[in-house]
Scaffold this active site. Sequence first.
Site, mmCIF file in Angstrom:
data_model
loop_
_atom_site.group_PDB
_atom_site.id
_atom_site.type_symbol
_atom_site.label_atom_id
_atom_site.label_comp_id
_atom_site.label_asym_id
_atom_site.label_seq_id
_atom_site.Cartn_x
_atom_site.Cartn_y
_atom_site.Cartn_z
ATOM 1 N N GLN A 20 -4.019 -1.553 10.197
ATOM 2 C CA GLN A 20 -3.992 -2.882 9.575
ATOM 3 C C GLN A 20 -4.429 -3.968 10.572
ATOM 4 O OE1 GLN A 20 -3.268 -3.404 6.288
ATOM 5 N NE2 GLN A 20 -3.541 -5.601 6.477
ATOM 6 N N LYS B 76 0.842 -1.211 0.000
ATOM 7 C CA LYS B 76 0.000 0.000 0.000
ATOM 8 C C LYS B 76 0.874 1.256 0.000
ATOM 9 C CE LYS B 76 -3.601 -2.608 2.440
ATOM 10 N NZ LYS B 76 -4.238 -2.910 3.741
ATOM 11 N N ASP C 184 -10.894 2.722 5.176
ATOM 12 C CA ASP C 184 -11.144 1.280 5.234
ATOM 13 C C ASP C 184 -12.651 0.973 5.214
ATOM 14 O OD1 ASP C 184 -9.255 -0.771 5.271
ATOM 15 O OD2 ASP C 184 -8.606 -0.313 7.314
#
Length: 305
Positions: free
Chosen positions: A109, A65, A132
């Site tokens: 994450q 990412k 997200d």
Amino acid sequence: MPSNTLTSEAPDSVGTLIDGRAIAAQIQHELAGRITALIERGIVPGLAFVRVGEDPASKVYVGRKEKACAELGIFSQTHVLPEQTQESDLLVLLERLNADSRVHGILVQAPLPKQIRESIVYSTVSPKKDVDGFHPVNVGKLMLADPTGFQPCTPAGVRELLVRSQVKIGGAEVVILGRGNIVGKPMAAMLCQKDKNANATVTICHSATRDLAAHCRRADILIAAMGVAEFVKADMVKPGATVIDVGVNRVNDPAAKSGSRLVGDVDFASVRPVAGKITPNPGGVGPMTIAMLMSNTVRAAEMAA
Ligand code: GUN
């Protein structure tokens, strides 16, 4: 010529590959113009990554990412916290990032260590920076088909793959294997909306589903996201169906240098000849998750501008 030869009776058919890398590259190309426009207004889109502990898969994912951000001219910063981090310390960091005007998107994450409650963490990220799509406000907006929210990247990427591969979703029978919060549940919400590029009849299967294979065989679009290595076999797939493999599973392989390798939830070699269209794995859903994260980040920056 004898009539029972393989060549005369079974024409060689293989499912067309859905090239996630190419489609992700196309999406990122489309974002480049919007990023340039933001930069011309003095706004550099910014994304903060937070990683807790040393989970090897999380390191790889965050690394990919970060690379995508660098390629697109999105500013990124990564905060790595020790495995023993207390929840309250993580929340302090998130509040700081919520208040930082250079940061338009925040991604914590998963998985997180067991002393940290994911639900508290995802509720602490500002919904405006929740690229997200895990904050309850954004989960609610997805359920309500409110387009002002952020949608989770992996299911959004799957939908983009279907749309850009000309797979008809309206009226299709979609079967999703897995009911997780990251993929299964939001995927179902997206595809059953009364909307363009949706309007499907959606079934979610899970560990308590009776005769799961029978559900799978009804599917025009089969989406495997339950995290069981090579679970979907050829006899579970309707001929001509579209098969999307979201799984990432590490399996032992004594022949591999590392002693293991990654496989999806679909037994690709056996399923491809039956499927009409199929994602490779790797090179299918994975790159799309990243492309949709970039897309959400650019949108977060545009909304903040
Ligand atoms: N872990 C696995 N998938 C995801 C994702 O989409 N977002 C975050 N934050 N963590 C993940």
